[in-house]
Design a protein around this motif. Structure first.
Motif, PDB file in Angstrom:
ATOM      1  N   MET A 288       0.845  -1.190   0.000  1.00 40.39           N
ATOM      2  CA  MET A 288       0.000   0.000   0.000  1.00 40.39           C
ATOM      3  C   MET A 288       0.879   1.238   0.000  1.00 40.39           C
ATOM      4  SD  MET A 288      -2.721  -0.900   3.042  1.00 40.39           S
ATOM      5  CE  MET A 288      -3.507  -2.515   3.168  1.00 40.39           C
ATOM      6  N   SER A 289       0.279   2.350  -0.325  1.00 41.70           N
ATOM      7  CA  SER A 289       0.971   3.619  -0.123  1.00 41.70           C
ATOM      8  C   SER A 289       1.019   3.904   1.374  1.00 41.70           C
ATOM      9  CB  SER A 289       0.240   4.753  -0.832  1.00 41.70           C
ATOM     10  OG  SER A 289      -1.004   5.012  -0.209  1.00 41.70           O
ATOM     11  N   VAL A 290       1.933   4.755   1.788  1.00 41.96           N
ATOM     12  CA  VAL A 290       2.042   5.099   3.200  1.00 41.96           C
ATOM     13  C   VAL A 290       0.729   5.685   3.711  1.00 41.96           C
ATOM     14  CG1 VAL A 290       3.168   6.660   4.838  1.00 41.96           C
ATOM     15  CG2 VAL A 290       4.538   5.404   3.161  1.00 41.96           C
ATOM     16  N   ARG A 291       0.129   6.536   2.915  1.00 41.92           N
ATOM     17  CA  ARG A 291      -1.125   7.174   3.339  1.00 41.92           C
ATOM     18  C   ARG A 291      -2.243   6.156   3.515  1.00 41.92           C
ATOM     19  NH1 ARG A 291      -4.117  12.157   0.082  1.00 41.92           N
ATOM     20  NH2 ARG A 291      -5.890  12.375   1.510  1.00 41.92           N
ATOM     21  N   THR A 292      -2.388   5.244   2.547  1.00 43.30           N
ATOM     22  CA  THR A 292      -3.439   4.239   2.634  1.00 43.30           C
ATOM     23  C   THR A 292      -3.184   3.278   3.794  1.00 43.30           C
ATOM     24  OG1 THR A 292      -3.864   4.335   0.262  1.00 43.30           O
ATOM     25  CG2 THR A 292      -4.594   2.352   1.419  1.00 43.30           C
ATOM     26  N   PHE A 293      -1.929   2.874   3.953  1.00 44.21           N
ATOM     27  CA  PHE A 293      -1.589   1.959   5.035  1.00 44.21           C
ATOM     28  C   PHE A 293      -1.904   2.580   6.395  1.00 44.21           C
ATOM     29  CE2 PHE A 293       1.471   0.526   8.243  1.00 44.21           C
ATOM     30  CZ  PHE A 293       1.184  -0.831   8.267  1.00 44.21           C
ATOM     31  N   THR A 294      -1.510   3.832   6.574  1.00 39.73           N
ATOM     32  CA  THR A 294      -1.749   4.508   7.850  1.00 39.73           C
ATOM     33  C   THR A 294      -3.244   4.600   8.151  1.00 39.73           C
ATOM     34  OG1 THR A 294       0.279   5.792   7.560  1.00 39.73           O
ATOM     35  CG2 THR A 294      -1.325   6.624   9.159  1.00 39.73           C
ATOM     36  N   ARG A 295      -4.028   4.942   7.129  1.00 42.24           N
ATOM     37  CA  ARG A 295      -5.471   5.060   7.320  1.00 42.24           C
ATOM     38  C   ARG A 295      -6.087   3.713   7.663  1.00 42.24           C
ATOM     39  NH1 ARG A 295      -9.342   3.974   3.803  1.00 42.24           N
ATOM     40  NH2 ARG A 295      -7.921   4.061   2.003  1.00 42.24           N
ATOM     41  N   ARG A 296      -5.731   2.680   6.879  1.00 39.12           N
ATOM     42  CA  ARG A 296      -6.303   1.357   7.133  1.00 39.12           C
ATOM     43  C   ARG A 296      -5.877   0.817   8.498  1.00 39.12           C
ATOM     44  NH1 ARG A 296      -8.806  -1.570   3.248  1.00 39.12           N
ATOM     45  NH2 ARG A 296      -8.793  -0.746   1.121  1.00 39.12           N
ATOM     46  N   PHE A 297      -4.631   1.054   8.870  1.00 42.49           N
ATOM     47  CA  PHE A 297      -4.120   0.573  10.149  1.00 42.49           C
ATOM     48  C   PHE A 297      -4.926   1.171  11.292  1.00 42.49           C
ATOM     49  CE2 PHE A 297      -1.356  -0.230  13.659  1.00 42.49           C
ATOM     50  CZ  PHE A 297      -0.552  -1.303  13.287  1.00 42.49           C
ATOM     51  N   ARG A 298      -5.175   2.477  11.215  1.00 44.48           N
ATOM     52  CA  ARG A 298      -5.929   3.145  12.272  1.00 44.48           C
ATOM     53  C   ARG A 298      -7.377   2.656  12.304  1.00 44.48           C
ATOM     54  NH1 ARG A 298      -4.942   7.577  15.343  1.00 44.48           N
ATOM     55  NH2 ARG A 298      -3.090   8.123  14.131  1.00 44.48           N
ATOM     56  N   GLU A 299      -7.968   2.418  11.137  1.00 45.27           N
ATOM     57  CA  GLU A 299      -9.340   1.910  11.087  1.00 45.27           C
ATOM     58  C   GLU A 299      -9.454   0.540  11.743  1.00 45.27           C
ATOM     59  OE1 GLU A 299     -10.051   1.977   6.905  1.00 45.27           O
ATOM     60  OE2 GLU A 299     -10.944   3.987   6.904  1.00 45.27           O
ATOM     61  N   GLU A 300      -8.425  -0.286  11.578  1.00 45.67           N
ATOM     62  CA  GLU A 300      -8.478  -1.659  12.060  1.00 45.67           C
ATOM     63  C   GLU A 300      -8.038  -1.813  13.505  1.00 45.67           C
ATOM     64  OE1 GLU A 300      -6.307  -4.086   9.299  1.00 45.67           O
ATOM     65  OE2 GLU A 300      -7.419  -3.319   7.579  1.00 45.67           O
ATOM     66  N   THR A 301      -7.214  -0.919  14.004  1.00 46.33           N
ATOM     67  CA  THR A 301      -6.677  -1.078  15.362  1.00 46.33           C
ATOM     68  C   THR A 301      -7.063   0.040  16.307  1.00 46.33           C
ATOM     69  OG1 THR A 301      -4.594   0.115  14.971  1.00 46.33           O
ATOM     70  CG2 THR A 301      -4.660  -2.231  14.376  1.00 46.33           C
ATOM     71  N   GLY A 302      -7.516   1.163  15.768  1.00 49.80           N
ATOM     72  CA  GLY A 302      -7.841   2.293  16.621  1.00 49.80           C
ATOM     73  C   GLY A 302      -6.650   3.130  17.021  1.00 49.80           C
TER      74      GLY A 302
END
Length: 320
Positions: free
Chosen positions: A239-253
């Motif tokens: 993923m791009s850094v931006r997408t990864f960061t967003r998805r990570f936060r969505e999944e883990t809080g």
């Protein structure tokens, strides 16, 4: 001596909340199979109490058993019914005051707050009930984003399953990570969960399709001692850094950096409790690099330095 846990069950109790302390504390054992807790259940007047699922339980004890308890646990209730029905009586408020340790699961925090135990203290409850709680008890420092709050002698947890997180935390606090981890395996649950309630709040779910960050999180856990820059994590997840960061936060809080730091602290705690490794080696193996960095992160997480933590919790783990 066996630690006595008294579960105080009230009318309109939440079904799972009642079972959690009985299961978790009852199952806590030493490596030799010795029970660490005794669990008893009580109600005002030893009267039958009814739950929202349409059945009643008859506790073995009345409120007098609280005088012999080391820890009192109040399961969740249907908060509106309980408060309007006058369940939190003067007798109950008096019975809860001055106890060594009191815990609530989910909306059990309404009982503690109504009894005056949470005034001026940090606390949490189910995110769905947080606005009502805040309106009813403005003197409580409510944090609706966390899974549980440990304020020493008074502890509160978020909704339902977070009661398991809190009970495991208490076992870890009493007897160390090794006992708590063994107990978690027996209960088939994670020893602790990352993130807070934010990941469970009602909102549109992110696309799944196998494109989440779970695989990368597992990869990170196997490399806690390595340098893990955000770019490398995003590359692993494709993923791009931006997408990864967003998805990570969505999944883990939480952010990747905060998630990683939390897991590194937990690994460092386990090494301090279960090994004689020098602090510098613990810092290296847990990914902090230097003892100074480990000291800063551990102090921020639990309020003590590595050697003080080892002195306290290694002794606790060995005695358990």
């Amino acid at each position: 001596m066996t630690h006595r846990v008294a579960v105080l069950v009230l009318n309109h109790f939440a079904t799972l909340d009642l079972g959690v302390p009985g299961q978790v504390f009852w199952a806590a054992e030493t490596a030799d199979g010795e029970k660490l807790y005794e669990v008893v259940t009580c109600s005002p007047g030893r009267r039958p109490v009814r739950c929202a699922a349409g059945y009643s339980v008859v506790p073995d004890h009345g409120l007098d058993v609280l005088d012999t308890a080391d820890t009192i646990v109040v399961p969740g209730i249907v908060a509106g019914r309980a408060l309007t029905d006058g369940i939190v009586t003067a007798e109950l408020r008096e019975a809860l005051q001055g106890r060594p340790r009191v815990m609530s699961i989910c909306t059990g925090a309404f009982v503690l707050a109504a009894a005056g135990l949470l005034d001026g203290r940090p606390a949490t409850t189910h995110w769905l009930k947080a606005p009502r709680f805040a309106a009813l008890f403005p003197r409580v420092r409510l944090d609706p984003d966390v899974l549980y709050v440990d304020d020493g002698d008074v502890l509160t947890s978020a909704g339902v399953a977070a009661g398991i997180d809190l009970c495991l935390h208490v076992v870890r606090r009493d007897h160390g990570s090794e006992v708590a981890n063994r107990l978690a395996r027996r209960c088939v649950t994670p020893p602790w969960r990352e993130g807070g309630q934010a990941q469970y709040v009602d909102r549109p779910l992110p696309d799944s399709g196998g494109n989440g960050t779970a695989a990368t999180r597992s990869w990170m856990l196997g490399r806690l001692d390595a340098d893990l820059p955000l770019e490398a994590l995003a590359e692993h997840a494709r993923m791009s850094v931006r997408t990864f960061t967003r998805r990570f936060r969505e999944e883990t809080g939480m952010s990747p950096a905060r998630w990683l730091a939390r897991h590194r602290v937990e690994h460092a705690r386990l090494l301090l409790e279960t090994t004689d490794l020098p602090v510098e080696e613990v810092a290296r193996r847990s990914g902090f690099g230097t003892s100074v960095s480990l000291r800063q992160h551990l102090h921020a997480a639990v309020g003590v330095a590595p050697l003080a933590y080892r002195h306290t919790f290694r002794r606790t783990a060995l005695s358990g």
